[in-house]
Design an enzyme around this catalytic site. Structure first.
Site, PDB file in Angstrom:
ATOM      1  N   GLY A 262       1.147  41.132  16.642  1.00 38.05           N
ATOM      2  CA  GLY A 262       1.161  41.168  18.194  1.00 38.05           C
ATOM      3  C   GLY A 262       1.004  40.858  19.407  1.00 38.05           C
ATOM      4  O   GLY A 262       1.596  40.040  20.526  1.00 38.05           O
TER       5      GLY A 262
ATOM      6  N   HIS B 241       7.696  47.205   6.916  1.00 43.38           N
ATOM      7  CA  HIS B 241       6.793  46.481   7.444  1.00 43.38           C
ATOM      8  C   HIS B 241       7.099  47.263   9.178  1.00 43.38           C
ATOM      9  O   HIS B 241       8.581  47.799   8.884  1.00 43.38           O
ATOM     10  CB  HIS B 241       7.564  44.859   8.280  1.00 43.38           C
ATOM     11  CG  HIS B 241       6.761  44.421   9.271  1.00 43.38           C
ATOM     12  ND1 HIS B 241       6.515  44.789  10.459  1.00 43.38           N
ATOM     13  CD2 HIS B 241       5.603  43.280   8.560  1.00 43.38           C
ATOM     14  CE1 HIS B 241       5.768  43.784  11.229  1.00 43.38           C
ATOM     15  NE2 HIS B 241       5.183  43.192   9.911  1.00 43.38           N
TER      16      HIS B 241
ATOM     17  N   GLU C 163      -1.464  47.084   8.624  1.00 43.29           N
ATOM     18  CA  GLU C 163      -1.290  46.754   9.570  1.00 43.29           C
ATOM     19  C   GLU C 163      -1.238  47.905  10.367  1.00 43.29           C
ATOM     20  O   GLU C 163      -0.331  48.644  11.322  1.00 43.29           O
ATOM     21  CB  GLU C 163       0.058  45.986  10.170  1.00 43.29           C
ATOM     22  CG  GLU C 163      -0.165  45.001   8.736  1.00 43.29           C
ATOM     23  CD  GLU C 163       1.142  43.506   8.670  1.00 43.29           C
ATOM     24  OE1 GLU C 163       0.841  42.356   9.011  1.00 43.29           O
ATOM     25  OE2 GLU C 163       2.521  44.415   9.046  1.00 43.29           O
TER      26      GLU C 163
ATOM     27  N   GLU D  66       7.791  47.032  11.994  1.00 39.49           N
ATOM     28  CA  GLU D  66       9.240  46.439  12.534  1.00 39.49           C
ATOM     29  C   GLU D  66      10.383  46.801  12.232  1.00 39.49           C
ATOM     30  O   GLU D  66      10.994  47.745  13.147  1.00 39.49           O
ATOM     31  CB  GLU D  66       9.129  45.093  12.871  1.00 39.49           C
ATOM     32  CG  GLU D  66       8.141  44.231  13.511  1.00 39.49           C
ATOM     33  CD  GLU D  66       8.389  43.158  13.383  1.00 39.49           C
ATOM     34  OE1 GLU D  66       8.008  42.153  12.872  1.00 39.49           O
ATOM     35  OE2 GLU D  66       6.383  42.863  13.703  1.00 39.49           O
TER      36      GLU D  66
ATOM     37  N   GLY E 227       2.426  35.802  13.656  1.00 39.16           N
ATOM     38  CA  GLY E 227       2.467  34.311  14.341  1.00 39.16           C
ATOM     39  C   GLY E 227       1.219  32.575  14.103  1.00 39.16           C
ATOM     40  O   GLY E 227       1.800  31.636  13.766  1.00 39.16           O
TER      41      GLY E 227
ATOM     42  N   SER F 283      -2.847  40.437  14.519  1.00 35.13           N
ATOM     43  CA  SER F 283      -3.568  38.785  15.614  1.00 35.13           C
ATOM     44  C   SER F 283      -5.149  38.012  14.312  1.00 35.13           C
ATOM     45  O   SER F 283      -5.376  38.228  15.380  1.00 35.13           O
ATOM     46  CB  SER F 283      -3.622  40.197  16.588  1.00 35.13           C
ATOM     47  OG  SER F 283      -2.716  40.673  16.669  1.00 35.13           O
TER      48      SER F 283
ATOM     49  N   ASN G 169       3.963  36.303   7.262  1.00 31.35           N
ATOM     50  CA  ASN G 169       5.453  36.967   7.495  1.00 31.35           C
ATOM     51  C   ASN G 169       6.467  36.254   8.971  1.00 31.35           C
ATOM     52  O   ASN G 169       5.619  36.615   9.796  1.00 31.35           O
ATOM     53  CB  ASN G 169       5.216  38.483   7.930  1.00 31.35           C
ATOM     54  CG  ASN G 169       6.597  38.787   8.331  1.00 31.35           C
ATOM     55  OD1 ASN G 169       7.785  38.346   7.944  1.00 31.35           O
ATOM     56  ND2 ASN G 169       6.138  39.970   9.077  1.00 31.35           N
ATOM     57  N   TRP G 170       6.988  34.869   8.534  1.00 29.65           N
ATOM     58  CA  TRP G 170       7.971  34.033   9.612  1.00 29.65           C
ATOM     59  C   TRP G 170       8.522  35.873  10.627  1.00 29.65           C
ATOM     60  O   TRP G 170       8.996  35.355  11.715  1.00 29.65           O
ATOM     61  CB  TRP G 170       8.157  33.911   8.771  1.00 29.65           C
ATOM     62  CG  TRP G 170       7.369  32.754   7.967  1.00 29.65           C
ATOM     63  CD1 TRP G 170       6.518  32.582   7.652  1.00 29.65           C
ATOM     64  CD2 TRP G 170       8.018  31.544   7.752  1.00 29.65           C
ATOM     65  NE1 TRP G 170       5.536  31.604   6.570  1.00 29.65           N
ATOM     66  CE2 TRP G 170       6.806  30.680   6.258  1.00 29.65           C
ATOM     67  CE3 TRP G 170       9.718  30.848   7.090  1.00 29.65           C
ATOM     68  CZ2 TRP G 170       7.115  29.063   6.216  1.00 29.65           C
ATOM     69  CZ3 TRP G 170       8.985  29.094   7.053  1.00 29.65           C
ATOM     70  CH2 TRP G 170       8.163  28.534   6.637  1.00 29.65           C
ATOM     71  N   LYS G 171       8.959  36.046  10.281  1.00 32.92           N
ATOM     72  CA  LYS G 171       9.901  37.670  10.715  1.00 32.92           C
ATOM     73  C   LYS G 171      10.923  36.327  10.776  1.00 32.92           C
ATOM     74  O   LYS G 171      11.510  35.681  10.111  1.00 32.92           O
ATOM     75  CB  LYS G 171       9.476  37.747  11.811  1.00 32.92           C
ATOM     76  CG  LYS G 171       7.749  38.654  11.513  1.00 32.92           C
ATOM     77  CD  LYS G 171       6.868  39.286  12.865  1.00 32.92           C
ATOM     78  CE  LYS G 171       6.133  39.468  11.679  1.00 32.92           C
ATOM     79  NZ  LYS G 171       4.634  40.808  13.307  1.00 32.92           N
TER      80      LYS G 171
HETATM   81  P1  13P Z   1       0.634  38.799  14.145  1.00 29.15           P
HETATM   82  O1  13P Z   1      -0.080  38.169  13.346  1.00 29.15           O
HETATM   83  O2  13P Z   1       1.932  38.055  15.275  1.00 29.15           O
HETATM   84  O3  13P Z   1       0.007  39.762  15.181  1.00 29.15           O
HETATM   85  O4  13P Z   1       2.078  40.084  12.874  1.00 29.15           O
HETATM   86  C1  13P Z   1       0.778  40.557  12.322  1.00 29.15           C
HETATM   87  C2  13P Z   1       2.574  41.165  11.373  1.00 29.15           C
HETATM   88  O5  13P Z   1       2.991  41.847  11.643  1.00 29.15           O
HETATM   89  C3  13P Z   1       2.547  40.776   9.814  1.00 29.15           C
HETATM   90  O6  13P Z   1       3.246  41.250   8.818  1.00 29.15           O
END
Ligand code: 13P
Length: 250
Positions: free
Chosen positions: A172, A95, A166, A97, A234, A212, A9-11
């Site tokens: 993150g 997600h 998640e 977020e 990330g 993470s 997931n590149w966000k």
């Molecule tokens: P990180 O791997 O940066 O913690 O993010 C996880 C995430 O939200 C994947 O959708």
């Protein structure tokens, strides 16, 4: 035996040209890997170039969101048919977020999931508790509610979804759920899926862990009986670390 699935997931990262370059790097690293399904989910604006970069490879393309309506006056939204037309096969739904910053609810997660399935896309439906919910003893209630409401009324299509657990406190933050902590919740989600359908369907559905995940912890996490891959933030932004996680799942 469930096939592992690792998705990036590149966000809100990478321009279209950067996306194409990253996919070229990933393709080199994962060429010949057939034991793990590999998916990249760049931003919408990258999808056309990303599709060209993925073409003919073992890297599948996903989007990060989808609207539930087929078309119409919904400024700024993207339909499942638009994604499908570009060669997208997966889409992340719900997600944390989006729940946290953009008003996503279990009801809208359910609508998006249904729209994705109706168009032949595979939804990656995200669930997970916040730190306050975990500390308040609400983890189980939150995860069960998100799973049941997000996936309600899917009928036989339930078998086609991928779920991502998640924990919001692990995203993150560098603070990963321990393999035992994650396994406990994955087993809970699988029991909940069995209530929505039956044991065979529940056993066939893949449940990714996200939060993470990195090359150093991926093997142990994916070694748990109910952890069927990862949704990576990330560490998915570099070909080497993303590929190392995928190889940990082989
Ligand atoms: P990180 O791997 O940066 O913690 O993010 C996880 C995430 O939200 C994947 O959708």
């Amino acid at each position: 035996m469930r096939k592992k699935i690792v998705a990036g997931n590149w966000k809100m990262n990478k321009t279209a040209s950067e996306a194409a370059a990253l996919i070229q790097g990933i393709k080199k690293e994962v060429a010949g890997i057939a034991k793990v399904d590999v998916v990249v989910c760049p931003p919408f604006t990258d999808l056309k170039d990303a599709a060209a970069a993925c073409a003919g490879s073992n890297v599948a393309l996903g989007a990060q969101n989808v609207h539930w309506e087929a078309s119409g006056a919904f400024t700024g939204e993207i339909s499942a048919a638009m994604l499908k037309d570009l060669g997208v096969t997966y889409v992340i739904v719900g997600h944390s977020e989006r729940r946290q910053y953009f008003g996503e609810t279990d009801e809208t997660v359910n609508k998006r999931t249904k729209a994705a399935l109706a168009a032949g896309l595979t939804p990656i439906v995200c669930v997970g508790e916040t730190l306050a919910e975990r500390d308040g003893g609400m983890m189980e209630e939150v995860v069960v509610r998100q799973t049941k409401e997000g996936l309600s009324g899917l009928g036989d299509d339930l078998a086609k979804v991928v779920i991502a657990y998640e924990p919001v406190w692990a995203i993150g933050t560098g603070r990963t759920a321990s393999p035992a902590q994650a396994q406990e919740v994955h087993a809970l989600i699988r029991r909940t899926l069995a209530e929505l359908s039956n044991g065979d369907v529940a056993n066939s559905i893949r449940i990714q862990y996200g939060g993470s995940m990195k090359p150093e912890n991926a093997g142990e996490l994916m070694g748990q009986p109910d952890i069927d891959g990862g949704l990576i933030g990330g560490a998915a932004l570099k070909a080497e670390s993303f590929a190392a996680i995928i190889k940990a799942g082989v």
